[in-house]
Design an enzyme around this catalytic site. Structure first.
Site, PDB file in Angstrom:
ATOM      1  N   TYR A  72       0.828  -1.203   0.000  1.00  0.00           N
ATOM      2  CA  TYR A  72       0.000   0.000   0.000  1.00  0.00           C
ATOM      3  C   TYR A  72       0.863   1.254   0.000  1.00  0.00           C
ATOM      4  O   TYR A  72       2.073   1.200   0.226  1.00  0.00           O
ATOM      5  CB  TYR A  72      -0.950   0.002   1.206  1.00  0.00           C
ATOM      6  CG  TYR A  72      -0.282   0.342   2.537  1.00  0.00           C
ATOM      7  CD1 TYR A  72       0.561  -0.571   3.164  1.00  0.00           C
ATOM      8  CD2 TYR A  72      -0.483   1.572   3.152  1.00  0.00           C
ATOM      9  CE1 TYR A  72       1.168  -0.266   4.370  1.00  0.00           C
ATOM     10  CE2 TYR A  72       0.132   1.885   4.359  1.00  0.00           C
ATOM     11  CZ  TYR A  72       0.958   0.956   4.965  1.00  0.00           C
ATOM     12  OH  TYR A  72       1.565   1.272   6.150  1.00  0.00           O
ATOM     13  N   LEU A  87      11.093   1.023   7.251  1.00  0.00           N
ATOM     14  CA  LEU A  87      10.489   1.434   5.987  1.00  0.00           C
ATOM     15  C   LEU A  87      11.193   2.729   5.563  1.00  0.00           C
ATOM     16  O   LEU A  87      11.264   3.677   6.357  1.00  0.00           O
ATOM     17  CB  LEU A  87       8.993   1.703   6.155  1.00  0.00           C
ATOM     18  CG  LEU A  87       8.352   2.140   4.833  1.00  0.00           C
ATOM     19  CD1 LEU A  87       8.158   0.938   3.913  1.00  0.00           C
ATOM     20  CD2 LEU A  87       7.037   2.842   5.058  1.00  0.00           C
ATOM     21  N   GLU A 135      12.321   2.605  14.163  1.00  0.00           N
ATOM     22  CA  GLU A 135      11.458   3.675  13.655  1.00  0.00           C
ATOM     23  C   GLU A 135      10.231   3.724  14.560  1.00  0.00           C
ATOM     24  O   GLU A 135      10.308   3.294  15.712  1.00  0.00           O
ATOM     25  CB  GLU A 135      11.095   3.429  12.188  1.00  0.00           C
ATOM     26  CG  GLU A 135      10.425   2.083  11.944  1.00  0.00           C
ATOM     27  CD  GLU A 135      10.047   1.838  10.489  1.00  0.00           C
ATOM     28  OE1 GLU A 135       9.803   2.793   9.754  1.00  0.00           O
ATOM     29  OE2 GLU A 135       9.977   0.646  10.109  1.00  0.00           O
ATOM     30  N   LYS A 181       6.518  -2.137   1.866  1.00  0.00           N
ATOM     31  CA  LYS A 181       5.356  -1.520   2.522  1.00  0.00           C
ATOM     32  C   LYS A 181       4.136  -2.429   2.386  1.00  0.00           C
ATOM     33  O   LYS A 181       3.227  -2.165   1.584  1.00  0.00           O
ATOM     34  CB  LYS A 181       5.099  -0.121   1.933  1.00  0.00           C
ATOM     35  CG  LYS A 181       4.217   0.748   2.836  1.00  0.00           C
ATOM     36  CD  LYS A 181       4.318   2.206   2.420  1.00  0.00           C
ATOM     37  CE  LYS A 181       3.297   3.099   3.077  1.00  0.00           C
ATOM     38  NZ  LYS A 181       3.395   3.197   4.523  1.00  0.00           N
TER      39      LYS A 181
HETATM   40  N1  PDD Z   1       2.974   5.169   7.304  1.00  0.00           N
HETATM   41  N2  PDD Z   1       7.564   3.785   8.887  1.00  0.00           N
HETATM   42  C1  PDD Z   1       6.400   3.108   8.902  1.00  0.00           C
HETATM   43  C2  PDD Z   1       6.342   1.811   9.641  1.00  0.00           C
HETATM   44  C3  PDD Z   1       5.279   3.623   8.222  1.00  0.00           C
HETATM   45  O1  PDD Z   1       4.122   2.935   8.225  1.00  0.00           O
HETATM   46  C4  PDD Z   1       5.378   4.878   7.562  1.00  0.00           C
HETATM   47  C5  PDD Z   1       4.231   5.469   6.819  1.00  0.00           C
HETATM   48  C6  PDD Z   1       6.619   5.550   7.595  1.00  0.00           C
HETATM   49  C7  PDD Z   1       6.817   6.871   6.911  1.00  0.00           C
HETATM   50  O2  PDD Z   1       6.771   6.741   5.512  1.00  0.00           O
HETATM   51  P1  PDD Z   1       6.312   7.961   4.585  1.00  0.00           P
HETATM   52  O3  PDD Z   1       7.166   9.111   4.976  1.00  0.00           O
HETATM   53  O4  PDD Z   1       6.606   7.486   3.208  1.00  0.00           O
HETATM   54  O5  PDD Z   1       4.866   8.184   4.875  1.00  0.00           O
HETATM   55  C8  PDD Z   1       7.690   4.968   8.257  1.00  0.00           C
HETATM   56  C9  PDD Z   1       1.792   5.576   6.600  1.00  0.00           C
HETATM   57  C10 PDD Z   1       1.588   7.047   6.619  1.00  0.00           C
HETATM   58  C11 PDD Z   1       0.597   4.787   7.126  1.00  0.00           C
HETATM   59  O6  PDD Z   1       0.786   3.593   7.351  1.00  0.00           O
HETATM   60  O7  PDD Z   1      -0.483   5.345   7.282  1.00  0.00           O
END
Ligand code: PDD
Length: 284
Positions: free
Chosen positions: A33, A206, A181, A149
């Site tokens: 996703y 991620l 993270e 992801k």
């Molecule tokens: N989450 N780490 C994890 C585990 C994440 O699920 C996300 C993003 C990030 C940050 O990635 P980005 O900067 O590309 O949004 C880091 C999204 C927002 C979610 O699951 O809703």
């Protein structure tokens, strides 16, 4: 007006939008996703999110449901049909529908694509960032390929729930004493010298698209970025801390497990980076 979802070629009111009970996303979390933010009709960090979606699909050998140009048409249309200019767009691709069997379905089984959109109010995020957020630590019990992801997010959901129950905004995930993270964002600290420290891009985190853009912002602002693992103790003793994600942007952290970070209010560097990120993301 009901919310409209895109499901495998059709735009439907969300209450009537559904996927098959034997969809592999439902049965095995065999799906990937992306979450993107749209402001004033424009997607933020679009190229990064599309590239990461393609990378996730490739890593799991899931066929792309359509090419990039066609996907961008759907991404535009979902905004138009929902009459949204400021939105959070969710896109999910699964390996498709097949009788339940762990091994992959036959070649040619079409992947499923779902796209939804909901209103996103940046003012709420800005108000939260003004105050800063509390976080707690939780053990990182996820699998070894969280750089992909996938929707296999149960450990993340459990950690976020623990944070919610503790009145915190996020959970810092800790493995072998080091912060990898957060449950749905990347974690950063700022050391005595003013340098930013964040876990290196690896299979253990991620690779956030916001993280990538924030690194570019830091370089422009001549702020040093050190990509290395840091411990929970280091984080608690940091000058500043913040987290990044598509929907949080740069979010200052003011306490970890009840320990105050810095002065206990959002630090100047995190504030500056939040503004720089917003300006950069808005300009593509
Ligand atoms: N989450 N780490 C994890 C585990 C994440 O699920 C996300 C993003 C990030 C940050 O990635 P980005 O900067 O590309 O949004 C880091 C999204 C927002 C979610 O699951 O809703």
């Amino acid at each position: 007006m009901p919310r409209i979802a895109y499901v495998n070629g059709r735009y439907l009111p969300q209450s009537r939008a559904s996927v098959h009970v034997e969809d592999r996303g439902y049965q095995f979390s065999d799906s990937v996703y992306e979450v993107c933010i749209v402001m004033d009709g424009g997607y933020w960090d679009l190229e990064g999110h599309l590239a990461r979606l393609e990378r996730s699909l490739g890593a799991l050998k899931i066929a792309a449901p359509m090419d990039r140009a066609a996907l961008q048409v759907v991404m535009k249309e979902i905004l138009r049909r929902n009459r949204l200019k400021n939105a959070l767009v969710y896109m999910q691709v699964t390996r498709g529908v097949a009788p339940r069997n762990h091994s992959f379905p036959p070649e040619g089984t079409p992947p499923s694509l779902v796209v939804t959109a909901r209103r996103f109010d940046i003012r709420q995020s800005d108000a939260r960032a003004e105050k800063g957020v509390a976080v707690i630590s939780q053990p990182d019990i996820r699998w070894g390929r969280v750089d992909i992801k996938t929707t296999g997010l149960l450990p993340n959901a459990l950690a976020k729930q623990a944070a919610s129950e503790a009145g915190a905004y996020e959970a810092l995930l800790v493995r072998d004493g080091h912060v990898t993270e957060c449950s749905s964002s990347n974690a950063w600290i700022i050391d005595e010298t003013g340098a930013l420290i964040t876990h290196p891009k690896a299979e253990a985190i991620l690779g956030g698209i916001t993280r990538q853009t924030v690194i570019a912002c830091a370089e422009e602002l001549q702020i040093k970025v050190i990509e290395r693992p840091f411990t929970l103790e280091e984080a608690k003793a940091a000058k500043e801390a913040f987290l990044t994600s598509a929907s949080s942007f740069v979010m200052p952290v003011i306490s970890i497990d009840g320990t105050r970070i810095g002065s206990g209010s959002p630090g100047p560097v995190a504030r500056r980076l939040r503004e720089a990120y917003k300006a950069k993301a808005a300009n593509g």
